[in-house]
Design a protein around this motif. Structure first.
Motif, PDB file in Angstrom:
ATOM      1  N   PRO A 180       0.827  -1.213   0.000  1.00 30.07           N
ATOM      2  CA  PRO A 180       0.000   0.000   0.000  1.00 30.07           C
ATOM      3  C   PRO A 180       0.863   1.265   0.000  1.00 30.07           C
ATOM      4  CG  PRO A 180      -0.753  -1.562   1.659  1.00 30.07           C
ATOM      5  CD  PRO A 180       0.568  -2.068   1.161  1.00 30.07           C
ATOM      6  N   ARG A 181       0.416   2.244  -0.755  1.00 34.75           N
ATOM      7  CA  ARG A 181       1.104   3.531  -0.781  1.00 34.75           C
ATOM      8  C   ARG A 181       0.468   4.476   0.230  1.00 34.75           C
ATOM      9  NH1 ARG A 181       0.466   6.592  -5.695  1.00 34.75           N
ATOM     10  NH2 ARG A 181       2.014   7.971  -4.759  1.00 34.75           N
ATOM     11  N   SER A 182       1.279   5.209   0.933  1.00 39.10           N
ATOM     12  CA  SER A 182       0.781   6.287   1.785  1.00 39.10           C
ATOM     13  C   SER A 182       1.465   7.573   1.337  1.00 39.10           C
ATOM     14  CB  SER A 182       1.045   5.984   3.261  1.00 39.10           C
ATOM     15  OG  SER A 182       2.426   5.658   3.458  1.00 39.10           O
ATOM     16  N   ASP A 194       4.693  -0.800  -8.402  1.00 44.34           N
ATOM     17  CA  ASP A 194       3.255  -0.544  -8.471  1.00 44.34           C
ATOM     18  C   ASP A 194       2.758  -0.732  -9.906  1.00 44.34           C
ATOM     19  OD1 ASP A 194       2.872   0.380  -5.686  1.00 44.34           O
ATOM     20  OD2 ASP A 194       4.116   2.075  -6.315  1.00 44.34           O
ATOM     21  N   ALA A 230      -6.488   4.407  -3.889  1.00 41.68           N
ATOM     22  CA  ALA A 230      -6.168   3.024  -3.524  1.00 41.68           C
ATOM     23  C   ALA A 230      -7.207   2.045  -4.052  1.00 41.68           C
ATOM     24  CB  ALA A 230      -6.039   2.896  -2.008  1.00 41.68           C
TER      25      ALA A 230
END
Length: 387
Positions: A182-184, A265, A332
Motif C-alpha cells: 500500500p502507498r501512503s 506498483d 487506492a
C-alpha cells in the motif's frame, strides 16, 4: 509401426529474453504433444537457454552465421553475406530430412530462405515490426520462402500484410502473486524490464522526467542489459539517471524478474517504436501489476486505458508526464480494481498453457492425437488487417 515425427526448430538467440522464452514454450508444447518425436534445435551459440532447451530437445546444434545481425553486417558486409550463404546451403540440406521446420523470428534469414524447396510443414514465427526498408526486405524473403506464417500480434500481422495466424504470447507465472504494498506517502514505483536499447524507451523516460517531470513523486527501476558492443548506451543511461531528480536504480539482466514486479506498483513499457507484442506487459499482469505503456503496436492489444493500466502517446514527453500524474493520483480502491483487472486479463488470454495449446495445434493440426489440457480458443486468421 508409423515413423516418429521429425521436427527441427531454429531460433535466433540463446539468452532468456521474451522471444527466447516463447521459443522454449513452443518446444515444450511440441514435446508434450509428441513425446516420441525427434526434435532437433538449432541455436546460434551456447547460452543460458541451452540447459532449458536440453530438457525437451533430442539434439542441439549451433550455427552462428544464419542470423542477421545489424552490427555484424555493417562491420563486415561481404564476409557476413558469404557466411550466410554457406549457412543457407547447410539448412537446405538439413531441412530435407524433417517433417516439420519451425523458424522463430525473421532474423533467421538463412533458415527462412532454405524453406523455399519444401512443399509443406514449414513455419516462420514473426515477432518483429521492422523499419519500412527492412520490412520490405523481410516481406520479400517471407514470400520467397512460401512458409506458413505465425504472428505474435495483430499489430505485427498488419505491418507485414501477409496472410498468417495470430497467436498471442503467453507467460508462466514466476514468484508469488501478491498485491502491491500500500502507498501512503512513498513515491510511485515504476519498473522498466527488458533489453536496454535505443527504442525501448529507457532514455526517453529519464529525459522526460529531467525536463518536465522533476517534481513527480516516482521511483524508477531499470532492469536489463545491452547487446555486446553497445555499452555506450548503458553509460549514457547511467549519466541520465545521475541527473534525474527521482531515485533511479539500474540493475543488470535477470532470468527471474518476479522480484522486480513485486517491488513495483506499475510496469512501465515506454517503447518509442511499436512493440510487436509486449511480453513485459503480460508478465506484469500475471504478477497482478497494472501497466503504463506507449499506445502503439501489440501493447494496444493488451493494455486498456483506465482498466488495467494507462496508455500515452508514443515518444510524447508531455503526454507521458501527464499519464504519470494520472497514475500518481490514482486512489487506492481504483488501483486495486486495476490490478485485479490486469490479473484477470492474463488468466483469460495470456497464460503459457493457452499459448502452448495454440502453437501446437497450429503446427501439428492433423496429427490425430488428443488435445492438450485446457484447450485454448482458436487462434485468429490474420489477413494483414488488425482485428
Amino acid at each position: 509401426m508409423s515413423k516418429p515425427l521429425t521436427i527441427v526448430m531454429v531460433h535466433q538467440g540463446a539468452e532468456l529474453y521474451g522471444s527466447d522464452r516463447s521459443f522454449l514454450s513452443a518446444l515444450a508444447a511440441l514435446r508434450e504433444r509428441h513425446p516420441d518425436a525427434l526434435i532437433d534445435v538449432v541455436l546460434p551459440e551456447p547460452g543460458p537457454l541451452v540447459d532449458l532447451v536440453a530438457r525437451y530437445a533430442s539434439r542441439i546444434q549451433y550455427d552462428e552465421n544464419g542470423v542477421l545481425r545489424k552490427k555484424k553486417l555493417k562491420a563486415r558486409p561481404f564476409r557476413t553475406l558469404k557466411d550466410m550463404a554457406f549457412s543457407w546451403l547447410r539448412f537446405r540440406r538439413m531441412f530435407a530430412s524433417y517433417d516439420i521446420c519451425y523458424v522463430n523470428t525473421v532474423v533467421c534469414v538463412a533458415a527462412i530462405m532454405a524453406l523455399r524447396l519444401r512443399q509443406r510443414g514449414s513455419y516462420v514465427h514473426v515477432r518483429e515490426i521492422p523499419s519500412k526498408l527492412a520490412l520490405r526486405v523481410f516481406n520479400t524473403m517471407l514470400k520467397f520462402s512460401r512458409a506458413s506464417l505465425i504472428y505474435n500480434s495483430n499489430a505485427t500481422a498488419g505491418a507485414f500484410g501477409l496472410r498468417g495466424t495470430v497467436i498471442h504470447n503467453g507467460v508462466e507465472v514466476r514468484g508469488d502473486v501478491t498485491s502491491a504494498a500500500p502507498r501512503s506517502v512513498r513515491p510511485l514505483r515504476l519498473a522498466i524490464i527488458g533489453r536496454i536499447n535505443p527504442w525501448k524507451g529507457q532514455q526517453f523516460v529519464l529525459d522526460a522526467l529531467a525536463t518536465l517531470g522533476r517534481a513527480l513523486p516516482v521511483e524508477i527501476r531499470i532492469v536489463g542489459a545491452v547487446f555486446p558492443g553497445y555499452e555506450a548506451l548503458l553509460s549514457q543511461l547511467q549519466h541520465a539517471a545521475a541527473n534525474c531528480a527521482q531515485r533511479v536504480e539500474i540493475s543488470g539482466f535477470t532470468d527471474d524478474p518476479s522480484v522486480h514486479y513485486q517491488w513495483a506498483d506499475f510496469a512501465l513499457v515506454p517503447s518509442t517504436l511499436p512493440e510487436p507484442f509486449g511480453r513485459v506487459a503480460v508478465e506484469s499482469f500475471a504478477m497482478k501489476r497494472p501497466v503504463i505503456a506507449a499506445a502503439h503496436g501489440g501493447l494496444q492489444e493488451i493494455v486498456v486505458d483506465g482498466v488495467n493500466g494507462f496508455l500515452f502517446q508514443p515518444a510524447d514527453d508531455r503526454d507521458f508526464v501527464c499519464t504519470l500524474e494520472r497514475a500518481v493520483a490514482t486512489r487506492a480502491t481504483e488501483y486495486v480494481a486495476m490490478a485485479e483487472a490486469a490479473r484477470q486479463a492474463y488468466l483469460d488470454s495470456f497464460t503459457e498453457r493457452s499459448y502452448m495449446n495454440a502453437i501446437v495445434n497450429c503446427i501439428t493440426p492433423d496429427d490425430g492425437e488428443k488435445p492438450m489440457p485446457d484447450q485454448a480458443p482458436a487462434a485468429s486468421a490474420a489477413t494483414g488487417i488488425p482485428q
